[in-house]
Design a protein around this motif. Structure first.
Motif, PDB file in Angstrom:
ATOM      1  N   GLY A 150       0.751  -1.235   0.000  1.00 44.97           N
ATOM      2  CA  GLY A 150       0.000   0.000   0.000  1.00 44.97           C
ATOM      3  C   GLY A 150       0.789   1.297   0.000  1.00 44.97           C
ATOM      4  N   GLY A 151       2.099   1.223   0.225  1.00 47.45           N
ATOM      5  CA  GLY A 151       2.893   2.437   0.332  1.00 47.45           C
ATOM      6  C   GLY A 151       3.579   2.830  -0.956  1.00 47.45           C
ATOM      7  N   PRO A 152       4.736   3.492  -0.847  1.00 49.60           N
ATOM      8  CA  PRO A 152       5.469   3.967  -2.026  1.00 49.60           C
ATOM      9  C   PRO A 152       6.375   2.889  -2.616  1.00 49.60           C
ATOM     10  CG  PRO A 152       6.566   4.705  -0.045  1.00 49.60           C
ATOM     11  CD  PRO A 152       5.324   3.979   0.408  1.00 49.60           C
ATOM     12  N   GLY A 153       7.225   3.295  -3.554  1.00 51.49           N
ATOM     13  CA  GLY A 153       8.214   2.384  -4.133  1.00 51.49           C
ATOM     14  C   GLY A 153       7.584   1.273  -4.949  1.00 51.49           C
ATOM     15  N   ILE A 154       8.058   0.054  -4.726  1.00 49.86           N
ATOM     16  CA  ILE A 154       7.549  -1.108  -5.461  1.00 49.86           C
ATOM     17  C   ILE A 154       6.056  -1.290  -5.229  1.00 49.86           C
ATOM     18  CG2 ILE A 154       7.640  -3.625  -5.604  1.00 49.86           C
ATOM     19  CD1 ILE A 154       9.940  -2.235  -7.033  1.00 49.86           C
ATOM     20  N   MET A 155       5.603  -0.988  -4.029  1.00 47.01           N
ATOM     21  CA  MET A 155       4.168  -1.114  -3.734  1.00 47.01           C
ATOM     22  C   MET A 155       3.360  -0.185  -4.640  1.00 47.01           C
ATOM     23  SD  MET A 155       4.428  -1.220   0.449  1.00 47.01           S
ATOM     24  CE  MET A 155       5.675   0.069   0.567  1.00 47.01           C
ATOM     25  N   LYS A 178       6.979   6.352  11.474  1.00 45.16           N
ATOM     26  CA  LYS A 178       6.965   7.374  10.440  1.00 45.16           C
ATOM     27  C   LYS A 178       5.786   7.032   9.543  1.00 45.16           C
ATOM     28  CE  LYS A 178       9.737   9.575   6.839  1.00 45.16           C
ATOM     29  NZ  LYS A 178      11.026   9.582   6.105  1.00 45.16           N
ATOM     30  N   GLU A 179       4.712   7.767   9.725  1.00 49.46           N
ATOM     31  CA  GLU A 179       3.424   7.380   9.149  1.00 49.46           C
ATOM     32  C   GLU A 179       3.509   7.089   7.657  1.00 49.46           C
ATOM     33  OE1 GLU A 179      -1.192   8.991   8.912  1.00 49.46           O
ATOM     34  OE2 GLU A 179       0.356  10.183   9.896  1.00 49.46           O
ATOM     35  N   GLN A 180       2.942   5.947   7.283  1.00 51.15           N
ATOM     36  CA  GLN A 180       2.871   5.574   5.873  1.00 51.15           C
ATOM     37  C   GLN A 180       1.544   6.042   5.300  1.00 51.15           C
ATOM     38  OE1 GLN A 180       3.720   1.429   4.573  1.00 51.15           O
ATOM     39  NE2 GLN A 180       1.743   1.516   3.568  1.00 51.15           N
ATOM     40  N   HIS A 181       1.617   6.733   4.173  1.00 49.76           N
ATOM     41  CA  HIS A 181       0.399   7.151   3.496  1.00 49.76           C
ATOM     42  C   HIS A 181       0.144   6.216   2.317  1.00 49.76           C
ATOM     43  CE1 HIS A 181       0.084  10.870   5.775  1.00 49.76           C
ATOM     44  NE2 HIS A 181       1.381  11.050   5.589  1.00 49.76           N
ATOM     45  N   PRO A 182      -1.113   5.881   2.049  1.00 45.00           N
ATOM     46  CA  PRO A 182      -1.401   5.015   0.909  1.00 45.00           C
ATOM     47  C   PRO A 182      -1.047   5.690  -0.402  1.00 45.00           C
ATOM     48  CG  PRO A 182      -3.429   5.932   1.806  1.00 45.00           C
ATOM     49  CD  PRO A 182      -2.331   6.294   2.767  1.00 45.00           C
ATOM     50  N   ASN A 183      -0.527   4.896  -1.335  1.00 45.12           N
ATOM     51  CA  ASN A 183      -0.249   5.464  -2.650  1.00 45.12           C
ATOM     52  C   ASN A 183      -1.575   5.682  -3.393  1.00 45.12           C
ATOM     53  OD1 ASN A 183      -0.781   3.245  -4.766  1.00 45.12           O
ATOM     54  ND2 ASN A 183       0.534   2.154  -3.309  1.00 45.12           N
ATOM     55  N   PRO A 184      -1.615   6.606  -4.341  1.00 48.11           N
ATOM     56  CA  PRO A 184      -2.893   7.006  -4.946  1.00 48.11           C
ATOM     57  C   PRO A 184      -3.458   6.029  -5.965  1.00 48.11           C
ATOM     58  CG  PRO A 184      -1.100   8.234  -5.952  1.00 48.11           C
ATOM     59  CD  PRO A 184      -0.489   7.440  -4.822  1.00 48.11           C
TER      60      PRO A 184
END
Length: 293
Positions: A150-155, A178-184
């Motif tokens: 759900g996060g950045p990078g490969i996700m 360090k809060e993870q925000h969902p990728n769009p």
């Protein structure tokens, strides 16, 4: 006048005072419905209830949408999309021009060049997810849904590839210091958030028909070895476990040495397959199930 009425009159001289007292009672934590009382639910004694709820919420949603088969995509959260990596490198080069003797600038340039080189993994994950989702949209009877952390990078790349193929994908976000925000690029109805790693891992593997691990750090290694352990011990059915970029993984982990030292059986090495292109990764899964997914 009854004794009760006398007490009421003595304690609450006016109707307004009575209403205020009732309002205070209703505002008190003790009056809250148990399932709506966050303070109550967050107590240590209620941990088992929170675990159940965290499992059930995604479970029911995925069942309602008939999501029965997924492909898990893991990999570093730190990889950038090529365009972002190129922009970063351009900015850093300007920094180096203004401060050519600054060690921090030189280090930043080295990192930016590395990030641009590693952005190829972002592109590969994006293309792999696009291939899987394109096939699933064309063959809904054997559809596979991309699922990421759900996060950045490969996700992000995996969810993005699925969206580009006009398909849906799942994101299992996790609460981190360090809060993870969902990728769009996650499909909104499949954008979940977890507190417990254990429950998140269950949802990663419960419907998994394959796991594709791109280069990554501790989190990627954790998920990889947990999956291999579950398959090795027959706690989970065998599914393709695919490592992207054979050179990277063989440099990182000497699986053959584990077999040579008798720490795993030679047959355990067959649980892992290496690929060097998105097409190869999809072909491994395609062949494993012989279109009968």
């Amino acid at each position: 006048m009854t004794e009760r009425n006398a007490l009421s009159k003595r304690h609450f001289a006016t109707a307004q005072e009575s209403l205020d007292a009732i309002s205070r009672l209703q505002d008190h934590d003790s009056y809250k419905l148990a399932f709506a009382d966050t303070g109550f639910l967050m107590q240590d004694e209620l941990r088992h209830v929170r675990l159940q709820l965290e499992y059930l919420k995604p479970q029911l949603v995925l069942e309602q949408h008939q999501i029965n088969a997924t492909i898990v995509v893991f990999g570093s959260a730190r990889f950038l999309a090529p365009a972002d990596a190129a922009k970063q490198l351009s900015d850093v080069k300007q920094y180096v021009i203004t401060e050519p003797d600054n060690p921090a600038a030189i280090h930043a340039l080295q990192q930016a060049e590395r990030d641009l080189k590693n952005s190829r993994y972002y592109t590969a994950a994006q293309e792999f997810a696009r291939l899987v989702t394109q096939h699933s949209c064309q063959h809904p009877d054997c559809a596979l849904t991309i699922i990421s952390g759900g996060g950045p990078g490969i996700m992000e790349a995996a969810n993005r590839g699925a969206m580009e193929a006009n398909g849906k994908s799942i994101g299992l976000n996790i609460v981190l210091p360090k809060e993870q925000h969902p990728n769009p690029y996650i499909t909104p109805e499949f954008c979940f958030q977890f507190h417990y790693f254990a429950i998140r891992k269950m949802h990663f593997l419960q419907r998994a028909r394959a796991l594709v691990a791109f280069p990554g750090g501790f989190g990627t290694l954790d998920e990889l070895f947990e999956t291999l352990t579950l398959i090795q011990t027959k706690k989970a059915e065998r599914v393709p476990v695919i490592l992207y970029d054979k050179a990277f993984w063989q440099r990182l982990i000497n699986f053959e040495m584990l077999a040579e030292e008798g720490l795993i059986s030679p047959q355990d090495l067959e649980l892992i397959q290496y690929v060097d292109s998105p097409e190869q990764a999809w072909q491994v899964i395609y062949d494993f199930y012989q279109l009968g997914i």
